[in-house]
Structures are given as C-alpha cells and as structure tokens.
Design a protein around this motif. Structure first.
Motif, PDB file in Angstrom:
ATOM      1  N   MET A 139     -17.137  34.675  53.300  1.00 49.71           N
ATOM      2  CA  MET A 139     -17.667  33.524  54.037  1.00 49.71           C
ATOM      3  C   MET A 139     -19.121  33.776  54.432  1.00 49.71           C
ATOM      4  N   ASP A 140     -19.872  32.699  54.560  1.00 52.01           N
ATOM      5  CA  ASP A 140     -21.276  32.786  54.966  1.00 52.01           C
ATOM      6  C   ASP A 140     -21.347  32.777  56.493  1.00 52.01           C
ATOM      7  N   HIS A 141     -21.227  33.966  57.094  1.00 49.37           N
ATOM      8  CA  HIS A 141     -21.251  34.081  58.547  1.00 49.37           C
ATOM      9  C   HIS A 141     -21.807  35.439  58.936  1.00 49.37           C
ATOM     10  N   ALA A 142     -22.590  35.488  60.008  1.00 52.22           N
ATOM     11  CA  ALA A 142     -23.253  36.742  60.413  1.00 52.22           C
ATOM     12  C   ALA A 142     -22.293  37.745  61.045  1.00 52.22           C
ATOM     13  N   MET A 143     -21.182  37.273  61.627  1.00 50.26           N
ATOM     14  CA  MET A 143     -20.183  38.147  62.259  1.00 50.26           C
ATOM     15  C   MET A 143     -20.815  39.066  63.310  1.00 50.26           C
ATOM     16  N   GLU A 144     -21.541  38.471  64.244  1.00 47.92           N
ATOM     17  CA  GLU A 144     -22.162  39.250  65.318  1.00 47.92           C
ATOM     18  C   GLU A 144     -21.174  39.444  66.472  1.00 47.92           C
ATOM     19  N   LYS A 145     -21.523  40.314  67.413  1.00 44.70           N
ATOM     20  CA  LYS A 145     -20.628  40.612  68.529  1.00 44.70           C
ATOM     21  C   LYS A 145     -20.327  39.387  69.380  1.00 44.70           C
ATOM     22  N   THR A 146     -21.319  38.522  69.528  1.00 44.84           N
ATOM     23  CA  THR A 146     -21.144  37.346  70.386  1.00 44.84           C
ATOM     24  C   THR A 146     -20.782  36.086  69.608  1.00 44.84           C
ATOM     25  N   ASP A 147     -20.767  36.170  68.298  1.00 45.51           N
ATOM     26  CA  ASP A 147     -20.469  35.004  67.462  1.00 45.51           C
ATOM     27  C   ASP A 147     -19.840  35.492  66.157  1.00 45.51           C
ATOM     28  N   PHE A 148     -18.521  35.343  66.061  1.00 49.37           N
ATOM     29  CA  PHE A 148     -17.851  35.856  64.868  1.00 49.37           C
ATOM     30  C   PHE A 148     -16.610  35.026  64.543  1.00 49.37           C
ATOM     31  N   ILE A 149     -16.170  35.122  63.314  1.00 50.85           N
ATOM     32  CA  ILE A 149     -14.919  34.494  62.905  1.00 50.85           C
ATOM     33  C   ILE A 149     -13.787  35.395  63.383  1.00 50.85           C
ATOM     34  N   ALA A 150     -12.911  34.837  64.214  1.00 49.84           N
ATOM     35  CA  ALA A 150     -11.825  35.629  64.788  1.00 49.84           C
ATOM     36  C   ALA A 150     -10.585  35.649  63.896  1.00 49.84           C
ATOM     37  N   ALA A 151     -10.423  34.603  63.103  1.00 50.00           N
ATOM     38  CA  ALA A 151      -9.229  34.547  62.253  1.00 50.00           C
ATOM     39  C   ALA A 151      -9.404  33.550  61.134  1.00 50.00           C
ATOM     40  N   LEU A 165      -9.856  38.719  62.014  1.00 52.69           N
ATOM     41  CA  LEU A 165     -11.119  39.365  61.657  1.00 52.69           C
ATOM     42  C   LEU A 165     -11.796  39.835  62.942  1.00 52.69           C
ATOM     43  N   TYR A 166     -12.799  40.696  62.791  1.00 54.74           N
ATOM     44  CA  TYR A 166     -13.417  41.317  63.963  1.00 54.74           C
ATOM     45  C   TYR A 166     -14.938  41.303  63.836  1.00 54.74           C
ATOM     46  N   PRO A 167     -15.648  41.316  64.970  1.00 52.13           N
ATOM     47  CA  PRO A 167     -17.117  41.294  64.910  1.00 52.13           C
ATOM     48  C   PRO A 167     -17.665  42.505  64.182  1.00 52.13           C
ATOM     49  N   GLU A 168     -18.780  42.277  63.511  1.00 48.40           N
ATOM     50  CA  GLU A 168     -19.521  43.312  62.778  1.00 48.40           C
ATOM     51  C   GLU A 168     -18.743  43.888  61.595  1.00 48.40           C
ATOM     52  N   GLN A 169     -17.705  43.181  61.146  1.00 48.47           N
ATOM     53  CA  GLN A 169     -17.058  43.565  59.895  1.00 48.47           C
ATOM     54  C   GLN A 169     -17.460  42.537  58.840  1.00 48.47           C
ATOM     55  N   ALA A 170     -17.146  42.819  57.600  1.00 50.61           N
ATOM     56  CA  ALA A 170     -17.498  41.879  56.528  1.00 50.61           C
ATOM     57  C   ALA A 170     -16.744  40.570  56.726  1.00 50.61           C
ATOM     58  N   PRO A 171     -17.422  39.426  56.564  1.00 49.49           N
ATOM     59  CA  PRO A 171     -16.762  38.127  56.742  1.00 49.49           C
ATOM     60  C   PRO A 171     -15.950  37.761  55.501  1.00 49.49           C
ATOM     61  N   SER A 172     -14.927  38.531  55.219  1.00 51.00           N
ATOM     62  CA  SER A 172     -14.174  38.336  53.979  1.00 51.00           C
ATOM     63  C   SER A 172     -12.688  38.621  54.184  1.00 51.00           C
ATOM     64  N   PHE A 173     -11.890  38.146  53.243  1.00 50.87           N
ATOM     65  CA  PHE A 173     -10.448  38.374  53.260  1.00 50.87           C
ATOM     66  C   PHE A 173      -9.917  38.198  51.842  1.00 50.87           C
ATOM     67  N   THR A 174      -8.702  38.658  51.615  1.00 56.25           N
ATOM     68  CA  THR A 174      -8.073  38.557  50.299  1.00 56.25           C
ATOM     69  C   THR A 174      -6.780  37.771  50.411  1.00 56.25           C
ATOM     70  N   ILE A 175      -6.582  36.829  49.483  1.00 54.75           N
ATOM     71  CA  ILE A 175      -5.301  36.131  49.405  1.00 54.75           C
ATOM     72  C   ILE A 175      -4.780  36.235  47.976  1.00 54.75           C
ATOM     73  N   TRP A 176      -3.472  36.042  47.832  1.00 52.18           N
ATOM     74  CA  TRP A 176      -2.844  36.244  46.529  1.00 52.18           C
ATOM     75  C   TRP A 176      -2.520  34.936  45.831  1.00 52.18           C
ATOM     76  N   GLN A 177      -2.629  33.831  46.541  1.00 56.34           N
ATOM     77  CA  GLN A 177      -2.372  32.524  45.936  1.00 56.34           C
ATOM     78  C   GLN A 177      -3.350  31.511  46.497  1.00 56.34           C
ATOM     79  N   LEU A 178      -4.114  30.903  45.620  1.00 55.47           N
ATOM     80  CA  LEU A 178      -5.109  29.925  46.046  1.00 55.47           C
ATOM     81  C   LEU A 178      -4.606  28.500  45.853  1.00 55.47           C
TER      82      LEU A 178
END
Length: 202
Positions: A139-151, A165-178
């Motif tokens: 995802m296109d997101h900075a994932m900063e401590k004060t602004d991040f995708i939580a889930a 998801l957690y701040p300062e980690q890569a804004p990415s995830f894996t799924i097995w069925q799209l």
C-alpha cells in the motif's frame, strides 16, 4: 426467578444427564428434598449454589434464572453490513456482521459501518505482485508512528480475515486468494479506506 419454569428446566437437564435427584443433590451439597422442591415449583435454588448447579447441569446461570435455554436460532449476520472496531488503548481489532455494543479496556468502542457511508471510502493506492500462487500487496502509506494503517480486512463471501499492521513496518500484507475479495484498511485514526486492485504483476 420463576420457580415453576426454573424447576422444569432443572428437571429436564437432570434427566438428560441421567442423574437422580439424590445424585444431583450430592453434587451440589444439598438434600434430595431440596431438589424435589425446586423441580415441583415449590421453591428456588439459593443464589449461593447457582455456580455449582450450573456446572452440574451443564447450563449457564442466566438460563437457570430465566428457566429457559438460549434460542438455538442461528444468526450468521450479513457480510454486506460489516462494522469494524479498533481499541485505541490496546489495538484490539474486531469485525462484526451484526449490531453489537463492544467494550474494550473499560471503554465503549465506536465502530465504522460500511453501510452508513454506502461503502464510499477513500481509495488507498496499492500494487500487487503474484508469486507462487500468493498475492503480495503493498500500500502507498508512510506508516509513521502517529499515522499508520492499523489493520487490513480481507472480506470474502463467507469469511473475514483480519491482518494487523504496526507503525514503521512495511505497508504490505500477503493473501492467498484475490478473487471475490474486498479489501479494507483501517488506520489508527479510525478512518477506513478501500484497497482497489487494478492490476496484478506476475
């Protein structure tokens, strides 16, 4: 407590378990005359033995008090009527398909309903890479401590998969069925986004 209804329920559950009045009485440390009195609707169990009676009969205390077992009617909810919840204190994540009131960390959670906004949420740009039958979504997101995708919630016709998801980690995830999947992202400010997949890179 309705003595007659509670008595009938005690009788029903006791006989289902193959217990005599004496057996039940010994299990909960009362006389068999007391059990007989309850089952004929001429008295009610004392509140101090409800826990023991509950364990012995295999039913919960509210059922004993009401004299009725919970309805067995199944309510599976509607995945089109989803509500997402996030606890700001502990980060607990919940998705519900029914109308519920939830509390976490001593506070009532205010949910975000898909239907209330008509499903019209801001899009979160993303790219998808398919590798070995899995889909790696960034995802296109900075994932900063004060602004991040939580889930991220992956919603299928028959299930919901929650990916924290957690701040300062890569804004990415894996799924097995799209196929047949709707993706939603919830940030730490309780704003909900849709993740639109326009192209899959192989």
């Amino acid at each position: 407590m309705n003595a007659e209804k509670t008595g009938k329920l005690i009788l029903e559950m006791r006989t289902q378990k193959g217990l005599t009045q004496k057996d039940l009485a010994e299990m909960i440390h009362v006389s068999d005359k007391a059990v007989c009195k309850w089952e004929t609707g001429h008295g009610c169990p004392d509140i101090t033995i409800l826990s023991e009676l509950s364990r012995a009969l295999g039913i919960d205390i509210p059922s004993i008090l009401s004299g009725e077992l919970p309805s067995k009617k199944y309510c599976g909810g509607n995945l089109r009527d989803l509500t997402f919840f996030r606890c700001a204190c502990c980060g607990n994540l919940i998705a519900s398909t029914s109308t519920v009131e939830l509390n976490c960390c001593g506070k009532r959670l205010s949910g975000i309903k898909l239907r209330e906004k008509g499903g019209q949420f801001r899009n979160l740009k993303s790219s998808v890479l398919e590798t070995d039958g899995e889909f790696y979504v960034t995802m296109d997101h900075a994932m900063e401590k004060t602004d991040f995708i939580a889930a991220v919630f992956a919603v299928y016709y028959d299930r919901i998969i929650t990916m924290p998801l957690y701040p300062e980690q890569a804004p990415s995830f894996t799924i097995w069925q799209l196929a047949g999947c709707s993706l939603y992202a919830l940030d730490n400010h309780d704003e909900l986004y849709t993740i639109k997949i326009s192209e899959v890179i192989k």
